[in-house]
Design an enzyme around this catalytic site. Structure first.
Site, PDB file in Angstrom:
ATOM      1  N   LYS A 240      51.492  61.568   5.550  1.00 46.00           N
ATOM      2  CA  LYS A 240      50.666  61.942   4.386  1.00 46.00           C
ATOM      3  C   LYS A 240      51.442  61.749   3.082  1.00 46.00           C
ATOM      4  CE  LYS A 240      50.367  66.454   3.198  1.00 46.00           C
ATOM      5  NZ  LYS A 240      50.712  66.823   1.812  1.00 46.00           N
ATOM      6  N   ASN A 241      52.660  62.286   3.043  1.00 44.38           N
ATOM      7  CA  ASN A 241      53.385  62.293   1.769  1.00 44.38           C
ATOM      8  C   ASN A 241      53.991  60.943   1.400  1.00 44.38           C
ATOM      9  OD1 ASN A 241      52.613  64.880   1.384  1.00 44.38           O
ATOM     10  ND2 ASN A 241      54.568  65.823   1.970  1.00 44.38           N
TER      11      ASN A 241
ATOM     12  N   CYS B 150      49.439  77.127  -7.752  1.00 40.61           N
ATOM     13  CA  CYS B 150      49.527  76.661  -6.364  1.00 40.61           C
ATOM     14  C   CYS B 150      49.947  77.833  -5.499  1.00 40.61           C
ATOM     15  CB  CYS B 150      50.554  75.544  -6.278  1.00 40.61           C
ATOM     16  SG  CYS B 150      50.855  74.985  -4.604  1.00 40.61           S
TER      17      CYS B 150
ATOM     18  N   ARG C 158      55.308  75.358  -9.225  1.00 45.51           N
ATOM     19  CA  ARG C 158      55.288  73.896  -9.151  1.00 45.51           C
ATOM     20  C   ARG C 158      54.970  73.202 -10.485  1.00 45.51           C
ATOM     21  NH1 ARG C 158      52.357  72.154  -3.648  1.00 45.51           N
ATOM     22  NH2 ARG C 158      53.720  70.368  -3.825  1.00 45.51           N
TER      23      ARG C 158
ATOM     24  N   ASP D 111      58.993  71.881   4.609  1.00 47.13           N
ATOM     25  CA  ASP D 111      57.723  71.680   5.313  1.00 47.13           C
ATOM     26  C   ASP D 111      57.814  71.993   6.815  1.00 47.13           C
ATOM     27  OD1 ASP D 111      56.553  70.968   2.939  1.00 47.13           O
ATOM     28  OD2 ASP D 111      56.645  68.814   3.289  1.00 47.13           O
TER      29      ASP D 111
ATOM     30  N   ARG E 140      43.955  68.956   5.481  1.00 54.36           N
ATOM     31  CA  ARG E 140      44.570  68.178   4.412  1.00 54.36           C
ATOM     32  C   ARG E 140      45.748  67.372   4.932  1.00 54.36           C
ATOM     33  NH1 ARG E 140      46.058  71.455  -0.733  1.00 54.36           N
ATOM     34  NH2 ARG E 140      46.658  69.335  -1.205  1.00 54.36           N
TER      35      ARG E 140
HETATM   36  N1  EPU Z   1      60.039  71.105  -9.926  1.00 50.27           N
HETATM   37  C1  EPU Z   1      60.238  71.426 -11.252  1.00 50.27           C
HETATM   38  N2  EPU Z   1      59.752  70.564 -12.204  1.00 50.27           N
HETATM   39  C2  EPU Z   1      59.078  69.432 -11.894  1.00 50.27           C
HETATM   40  C3  EPU Z   1      58.876  69.111 -10.533  1.00 50.27           C
HETATM   41  C4  EPU Z   1      59.381  69.988  -9.575  1.00 50.27           C
HETATM   42  O1  EPU Z   1      60.841  72.436 -11.574  1.00 50.27           O
HETATM   43  O2  EPU Z   1      58.653  68.705 -12.795  1.00 50.27           O
HETATM   44  C5  EPU Z   1      60.535  72.031  -8.876  1.00 50.27           C
HETATM   45  C6  EPU Z   1      59.421  72.632  -8.026  1.00 50.27           C
HETATM   46  O3  EPU Z   1      58.834  73.756  -8.648  1.00 50.27           O
HETATM   47  C7  EPU Z   1      60.136  72.973  -6.749  1.00 50.27           C
HETATM   48  C8  EPU Z   1      61.197  71.873  -6.651  1.00 50.27           C
HETATM   49  O4  EPU Z   1      61.284  71.278  -7.943  1.00 50.27           O
HETATM   50  O5  EPU Z   1      60.767  74.213  -6.848  1.00 50.27           O
HETATM   51  C9  EPU Z   1      60.894  70.782  -5.665  1.00 50.27           C
HETATM   52  O6  EPU Z   1      59.543  70.391  -5.765  1.00 50.27           O
HETATM   53  P1  EPU Z   1      59.085  68.872  -5.572  1.00 50.27           P
HETATM   54  O7  EPU Z   1      58.677  68.318  -6.873  1.00 50.27           O
HETATM   55  O8  EPU Z   1      60.118  68.123  -4.786  1.00 50.27           O
HETATM   56  O9  EPU Z   1      57.790  69.060  -4.662  1.00 50.27           O
HETATM   57  P2  EPU Z   1      56.524  68.159  -4.720  1.00 50.27           P
HETATM   58  O10 EPU Z   1      56.938  66.776  -5.043  1.00 50.27           O
HETATM   59  O11 EPU Z   1      55.487  68.804  -5.543  1.00 50.27           O
HETATM   60  C10 EPU Z   1      56.585  67.281  -2.257  1.00 50.27           C
HETATM   61  C11 EPU Z   1      55.648  67.307  -1.090  1.00 50.27           C
HETATM   62  C12 EPU Z   1      55.577  68.724  -0.530  1.00 50.27           C
HETATM   63  C13 EPU Z   1      56.986  69.126  -0.094  1.00 50.27           C
HETATM   64  C14 EPU Z   1      57.951  69.020  -1.282  1.00 50.27           C
HETATM   65  C15 EPU Z   1      59.386  69.313  -0.932  1.00 50.27           C
HETATM   66  C16 EPU Z   1      54.080  65.537  -1.615  1.00 50.27           C
HETATM   67  C17 EPU Z   1      52.699  65.131  -2.004  1.00 50.27           C
HETATM   68  N3  EPU Z   1      54.329  66.855  -1.534  1.00 50.27           N
HETATM   69  O12 EPU Z   1      56.045  68.193  -3.214  1.00 50.27           O
HETATM   70  O13 EPU Z   1      54.730  68.673   0.605  1.00 50.27           O
HETATM   71  O14 EPU Z   1      56.980  70.451   0.381  1.00 50.27           O
HETATM   72  O15 EPU Z   1      57.886  67.683  -1.846  1.00 50.27           O
HETATM   73  O16 EPU Z   1      59.837  68.435   0.031  1.00 50.27           O
HETATM   74  O17 EPU Z   1      54.935  64.690  -1.355  1.00 50.27           O
HETATM   75  C18 EPU Z   1      53.259  69.557   2.202  1.00 50.27           C
HETATM   76  O18 EPU Z   1      53.138  68.408   2.669  1.00 50.27           O
HETATM   77  O19 EPU Z   1      52.814  70.585   2.797  1.00 50.27           O
HETATM   78  C19 EPU Z   1      53.926  69.745   0.922  1.00 50.27           C
HETATM   79  C20 EPU Z   1      53.789  70.842   0.187  1.00 50.27           C
END
Ligand code: EPU
Length: 418
Positions: free
Chosen positions: A22-23, A117, A122, A306, A398
């Site tokens: 998915k991701n 969220c 996030r 995850d 999802r």
């Molecule tokens: N963060 C910030 N600022 C930003 C972006 C992120 O502070 O601009 C922080 C977040 O709040 C968090 C940390 O950085 O504390 C890491 O978050 P990240 O951005 O890596 O998460 P994401 O990209 O929103 C993806 C996956 C998630 C998975 C996380 C961590 C996708 C679509 N989603 O989320 O997947 O848990 O990386 O590996 O790729 C899931 O599949 O159930 C899921 C939630």
């Protein structure tokens, strides 16, 4: 609203085909916006989030077609609007990934700011600040991020903390920018590398893939290719956790075992016998005792957030006590109160879930709250005595393709009801 009913406890056996990740599929689908000619994608999982992404692309005027083998052809040669509306973004935060490609190719993007969220705040500040560094003018008006740029220019960007979709968004912005972009402290998740490999196949110039420094030399245009999405390591890990919990032997097929190294180490520490081939992993827990394992979640290649909820369930039934520390998201223990309703002994203090293993769990009505929490409740239902009814399973749809069919094939008593 659909529910999953599980009669436990059950014994599993056999093998399960893992779907595309998915991701990886979501950013790659958004990445199709960068291409001036059609792209054909295979191994895209059939999930709610994929349907939402296709809907999102369709609202922009992208043509999406499926062939008889369910490959998806995406034609983004002509786009009618460069907007990701609130109605879709609010159901899927990954919609923010339209921003980088739209801005890079068309010089404009209007993307609804993702709201709250369930698993944490996030924010998307790193996405926004990175694009500003690349020369974009960005303002937030009426809940929308409005970004414009003549042509993005390469920049040296350090992301803190490590962010998966932040890295992906900036990567997609940088491929068509003028000059060189360096992304430091980049996420190294296999899904990020899959996106980078896809972009390179389309004509991008990205080096440093699989490392924390990505160097991107901007090109004039990208063109369509055929691309196969990598397998879903988290789906694979979830089925392996089910085998561990039910003291069964299960093989997951069509996986990349290296993507699960940290997870497999923890399964071994939990007492499981793991054997891998090039593209399968077998977990054998028959006649073995489940041992508690301490876990700290961290960015790849460390233990993934995850898979945290699934291991909390394993610890609930293990022979002893363990601590699971969540360092990525601030509110990712919502499965705990539901597991306690099933007889688990768990105490959460700050970002640590402390478990004392119990002999058995007892089936109960429980409620899914987010994707991985829902998966953990299904796992608990497979091993609990009696009937477990998991409600609000739209969360599971999802991210897990045909979950009840796959578990049913492995021997579980599980069905969907409404
Ligand atoms: N963060 C910030 N600022 C930003 C972006 C992120 O502070 O601009 C922080 C977040 O709040 C968090 C940390 O950085 O504390 C890491 O978050 P990240 O951005 O890596 O998460 P994401 O990209 O929103 C993806 C996956 C998630 C998975 C996380 C961590 C996708 C679509 N989603 O989320 O997947 O848990 O990386 O590996 O790729 C899931 O599949 O159930 C899921 C939630």
């Amino acid at each position: 609203m659909d529910k999953l009913v599980i009669e436990g406890p059950c014994q599993l056996s056999g093998s399960v085909q893992v779907s595309g990740a998915k991701n990886a599929a979501l950013p790659i689908l958004m990445g199709c916006l960068l291409s001036e000619t059609p792209v054909v994608l295979s191994n895209v999982p059939h999930l709610k989030d994929v349907t939402t992404t296709i809907q999102l692309l369709a609202t922009m005027g992208v043509e999406v077609m499926f062939d008889e083998e369910l490959n998806i052809e995406i034609d983004a040669s002509s786009i009618t609007t460069k907007e990701a509306p609130y109605e879709l973004v609010k159901t899927m935060r990954a919609s923010i990934l339209t921003m980088g490609p739209l801005l890079a190719r068309f010089g404009e993007a209007k993307v609804s700011l993702p709201g709250g969220c369930a698993i944490g705040s996030r924010p998307v500040n790193i996405h926004i600040e990175g694009m500003q560094k690349m020369g974009a003018e960005i303002k937030v008006e009426q809940g929308y991020i409005i970004a414009t740029a003549d042509r993005l220019v390469g920049a040296d960007i350090t992301m803190e903390p490590v962010t998966v979709t932040g890295t992906e968004n900036l990567l997609m912005a940088a491929v068509l920018a003028e000059g060189r972009t360096t992304l430091r402290n980049a996420a190294k998740e296999p899904e990020v590398s899959d996106l980078a490999n896809f972009l390179n196949k389309m004509g991008a110039k990205i080096s440093g893939i699989d490392t924390d420094t990505l160097v991107i030399d901007g090109v004039e245009k990208l063109t369509g290719v055929s691309y196969r999405v990598i397998p879903d390591r988290i789906e694979a890990g979830t089925y392996l956790a089910a085998a561990a919990l039910t003291q069964s032997c299960v093989t997951v097929k069509d996986v990349v075992p290296e993507h699960l190294t940290a997870v497999l180490d923890k399964f071994t520490e939990a007492g499981a016998l793991i054997t891998s081939t090039e593209d399968t992993i077998t977990l054998d827990m028959r006649n073995r005792t489940l041992k508690p394992v301490n876990i700290v979640t961290d960015p790849y290649p460390d233990f993934p957030t995850d898979m945290q909820a699934q291991f909390v369930v394993m610890n609930c039934l293990a022979d002893g006590e363990a601590d699971v520390e969540e360092t990525i998201f601030e509110n990712r223990f919502m499965h705990v109160s539901e597991l306690v309703r099933m007889g688990a002994d768990i105490h959460v203090e700050g970002n640590v879930a402390h478990t004392k293993g119990v002999d058995h769990l007892i089936g109960a009505p429980v409620m899914a709250t987010d994707l991985r929490a829902s998966a953990s409740l299904i796992l608990a239902g497979l091993v609990a005595n009696g009937e477990t009814v998991v409600s609000r399973i739209y969360h599971i749809d999802r991210g897990y393709e045909l979950i009840e069919e796959k578990f049913h094939k492995l021997g579980a008593h599980i069905y969907r009801a409404n």
